[in-house]
Design a protein around this motif. Structure first.
Motif, mmCIF file in Angstrom:
data_model
loop_
_atom_site.group_PDB
_atom_site.id
_atom_site.type_symbol
_atom_site.label_atom_id
_atom_site.label_comp_id
_atom_site.label_asym_id
_atom_site.label_seq_id
_atom_site.Cartn_x
_atom_site.Cartn_y
_atom_site.Cartn_z
ATOM 1 N N GLU A 137 18.832 1.373 -38.030
ATOM 2 C CA GLU A 137 18.998 0.300 -37.060
ATOM 3 C C GLU A 137 19.365 0.894 -35.705
ATOM 4 O OE1 GLU A 137 22.224 -2.104 -38.493
ATOM 5 O OE2 GLU A 137 23.755 -0.613 -37.969
ATOM 6 N N TYR A 138 19.241 0.083 -34.667
ATOM 7 C CA TYR A 138 19.705 0.505 -33.350
ATOM 8 C C TYR A 138 21.220 0.341 -33.285
ATOM 9 C CZ TYR A 138 14.807 0.224 -31.891
ATOM 10 O OH TYR A 138 13.447 0.416 -31.780
ATOM 11 N N SER A 139 21.879 1.264 -32.608
ATOM 12 C CA SER A 139 23.329 1.187 -32.472
ATOM 13 C C SER A 139 23.728 -0.089 -31.745
ATOM 14 C CB SER A 139 23.850 2.402 -31.691
ATOM 15 O OG SER A 139 25.222 2.233 -31.384
ATOM 16 N N LYS A 140 24.708 -0.792 -32.331
ATOM 17 C CA LYS A 140 25.226 -2.009 -31.709
ATOM 18 C C LYS A 140 26.598 -1.763 -31.077
ATOM 19 C CE LYS A 140 22.994 -5.033 -35.167
ATOM 20 N NZ LYS A 140 22.570 -3.987 -36.126
ATOM 21 N N ASN A 141 27.135 -0.591 -31.268
ATOM 22 C CA ASN A 141 28.476 -0.277 -30.769
ATOM 23 C C ASN A 141 28.463 0.034 -29.277
ATOM 24 O OD1 ASN A 141 29.139 -0.534 -33.445
ATOM 25 N ND2 ASN A 141 29.350 1.668 -33.816
ATOM 26 N N ARG A 142 29.610 -0.164 -28.637
ATOM 27 C CA ARG A 142 29.752 0.117 -27.215
ATOM 28 C C ARG A 142 30.882 1.124 -27.004
ATOM 29 N NH1 ARG A 142 25.555 -1.470 -24.461
ATOM 30 N NH2 ARG A 142 26.712 -2.186 -22.611
ATOM 31 N N ILE A 143 30.779 1.897 -25.941
ATOM 32 C CA ILE A 143 31.791 2.892 -25.604
ATOM 33 C C ILE A 143 32.118 2.789 -24.122
ATOM 34 C CG2 ILE A 143 30.058 4.698 -25.189
ATOM 35 C CD1 ILE A 143 32.074 6.732 -26.312
ATOM 36 N N CYS A 144 33.420 2.886 -23.778
ATOM 37 C CA CYS A 144 33.854 2.781 -22.376
ATOM 38 C C CYS A 144 33.451 4.031 -21.604
ATOM 39 C CB CYS A 144 35.370 2.592 -22.303
ATOM 40 S SG CYS A 144 35.933 1.007 -22.938
ATOM 41 N N SER A 145 33.107 3.842 -20.347
ATOM 42 C CA SER A 145 32.639 4.958 -19.517
ATOM 43 C C SER A 145 33.710 6.026 -19.314
ATOM 44 C CB SER A 145 32.166 4.436 -18.155
ATOM 45 O OG SER A 145 33.197 3.735 -17.507
ATOM 46 N N ASP A 146 35.005 5.641 -19.436
ATOM 47 C CA ASP A 146 36.064 6.638 -19.228
ATOM 48 C C ASP A 146 36.132 7.663 -20.365
ATOM 49 O OD1 ASP A 146 37.169 5.113 -21.234
ATOM 50 O OD2 ASP A 146 38.878 4.397 -20.062
ATOM 51 N N LYS A 147 35.358 7.441 -21.424
ATOM 52 C CA LYS A 147 35.308 8.400 -22.526
ATOM 53 C C LYS A 147 34.083 9.313 -22.430
ATOM 54 C CE LYS A 147 37.840 5.491 -25.805
ATOM 55 N NZ LYS A 147 37.807 4.815 -27.131
ATOM 56 N N LEU A 148 33.347 9.151 -21.332
ATOM 57 C CA LEU A 148 32.116 9.925 -21.172
ATOM 58 C C LEU A 148 32.268 11.019 -20.130
ATOM 59 C CD1 LEU A 148 29.559 6.953 -21.223
ATOM 60 C CD2 LEU A 148 30.312 8.371 -23.137
ATOM 61 N N ASN A 149 31.508 12.093 -20.317
ATOM 62 C CA ASN A 149 31.487 13.193 -19.345
ATOM 63 C C ASN A 149 30.092 13.804 -19.351
ATOM 64 O OD1 ASN A 149 31.379 15.095 -21.577
ATOM 65 N ND2 ASN A 149 33.572 14.699 -21.850
ATOM 66 N N GLU A 150 29.921 14.902 -18.627
ATOM 67 C CA GLU A 150 28.593 15.514 -18.518
ATOM 68 C C GLU A 150 28.080 16.045 -19.853
ATOM 69 O OE1 GLU A 150 30.405 19.817 -16.982
ATOM 70 O OE2 GLU A 150 28.864 18.781 -15.822
#
Length: 417
Positions: free
Chosen positions: A239-252
């Protein structure tokens, strides 16, 4: 004495021996090429060097060309003789301006207006100058003369002003010989990598050919496997991922956009852009990320961490415990999947895959034990051809660093007092 020992001995001599610096225009003749348009090129005729080929197809030298112009047009154009160096003057990227190529072809070639022909005098070895154009010293010098914004140009007149170190000819030849050897070693590894990638594609095609589409009985050697294969749609096993993640947990490192997914199944690179606000689609370890814009680019990566992406990248997650995620990755990395995706894509200039159609793609599901065997074989090729810590790309990166180090040392001549 090995190559590195010779290089160190020569570096020591360079650091102590005086050397004269001269403007490039004093040690050779610089001739700006004529204007050439796409319509001027033909399938045969007089060899012609298109400036883009210098940084796209060739390395440091060539004895052949990939383009041609008519004999009538060639008569009016600037000629490139054996031993001349062709330098790019114009590009959208400043890094590509000043790229140089030593021409060793027997036949005369011609060049267009985006390139300058450097005809070396007896003071300088053409290949020595080619290597010098790859240094930071030359890079800083050319940037001082660069003009333009969208299209950047360094004229032949300005190129002639750049200061070049002129050590004795014998020293130049020794430097060229050492750097040529480093280049040859890297080229050997590059050729090995290309071969291994072809083998990887062959075994992927062979091991995943459960319906014998390739023909010629390629699957006959494992007919016993075929009776146990179940065919399901992708939507039945994932299935396609339905979860979301906050941008503050992302980096390069863990943000993946379509721009930092690499073409032709090469994985991903660090992202040059990371969103600073909002929520993104989350992916987790073993999820499969596929670039959904221009599917023919074959952008696909299996996650080795948790991160986020945007709507241009599909995140596919296995839901069937009878499907090994790494096996599914190999199925979706196959050319047949990308052909299916393009067949159902919408849009002309920027085709986009159909999320609905993708979930209808038929997946062969052999027993888990068979999937694991396939993964074990293909994972070895994947590591060999893609790993930056132990595969051929790692070896090539080491060789390149070694080459760049010695090139920098061998071409760092002291300036006159």
């Amino acid at each position: 004495m090995d190559m590195q020992s010779k290089a160190k001995k020569l570096i020591k001599m360079i650091q102590t021996a005086p050397v004269e610096w001269k403007p490039l225009g004093e040690v050779g003749l610089l001739v700006r090429g004529n204007g050439l348009q796409k319509k001027d090129f033909t399938e045969s005729g007089v060899p012609a060097i298109h400036y883009g080929q210098i940084y796209t197809y060739y390395g440091n030298q060539t004895d052949k060309t990939l383009s041609f112009v008519s004999p009538e047009l060639a008569e009016k154009l600037k000629k490139v003789d054996k031993g001349d160096v062709v330098i790019t003057n114009t590009s959208e990227n400043i890094e590509d301006v000043g790229k140089a190529l030593l021409y060793l072809g027997e036949e005369q070639a011609v060049t267009g207006g985006h390139a300058t022909i450097f005809k070396p005098s007896k003071e300088i070895v053409g290949k020595f100058f080619v290597y010098f154009t790859q240094t930071e010293i030359f890079d800083k010098a050319k940037r001082k003369f660069a003009k333009g914004t969208k299209v950047i140009d360094v004229s032949a007149t300005d190129m002639a002003k750049i200061q070049i170190p002129i050590p004795p000819l014998e020293t130049q030849k020794k430097i060229v010989k050492i750097l040529d050897k480093f280049t040859e070693l890297e080229a050997t590894l590059e050729a090995e990598l290309a071969l291994r990638k072809r083998q990887y594609r062959y075994y992927r095609d062979f091991l995943l050919d459960f319906d014998n589409q390739i023909g010629g009985g390629i699957a006959d050697g494992y007919q016993c496997r075929l009776k146990d294969v179940v065919w399901k749609t992708l939507g039945e096993v994932a299935e396609y991922s339905k979860n979301r993640i906050c941008s503050d947990k992302l980096n390069e490192h863990n943000y993946v956009g379509v721009d930092n997914l690499l073409q032709n199944r090469e994985g991903k690179k660090l992202s040059g852009y990371v969103p600073s606000e909002g929520k993104m689609t989350e992916y987790i370890v073993n999820d499969i990320l596929i670039g959904n814009i221009r599917p023919y680019l074959k952008k696909i990566w299996q996650a080795d961490c948790t991160g986020g992406t945007n709507g241009d990248v599909l995140v596919i997650r296995v839901t069937d415990e009878k499907v090994n995620p790494k096996y599914l990755y190999q199925v979706l990395a196959d050319d047949k999947f990308f052909a299916f995706n393009m067949k159902h894509a919408k849009g002309a200039k920027m085709p986009r895959g159909s999320k609905t159609a993708i979930m209808q793609y038929k997946i062969p599901i052999p027993p888990l034990s068979e999937q694991e065997k396939i993964v074990a074989i293909l994972d070895k090729f994947d590591t060999l051809t893609h790993s930056i810590s132990e595969g051929l790309p790692y070896e090539i990166a080491l060789r390149r660093k070694q080459y760049e180090y010695y090139r920098g040392q061998l071409l760092s001549f002291p300036k006159a007092a």
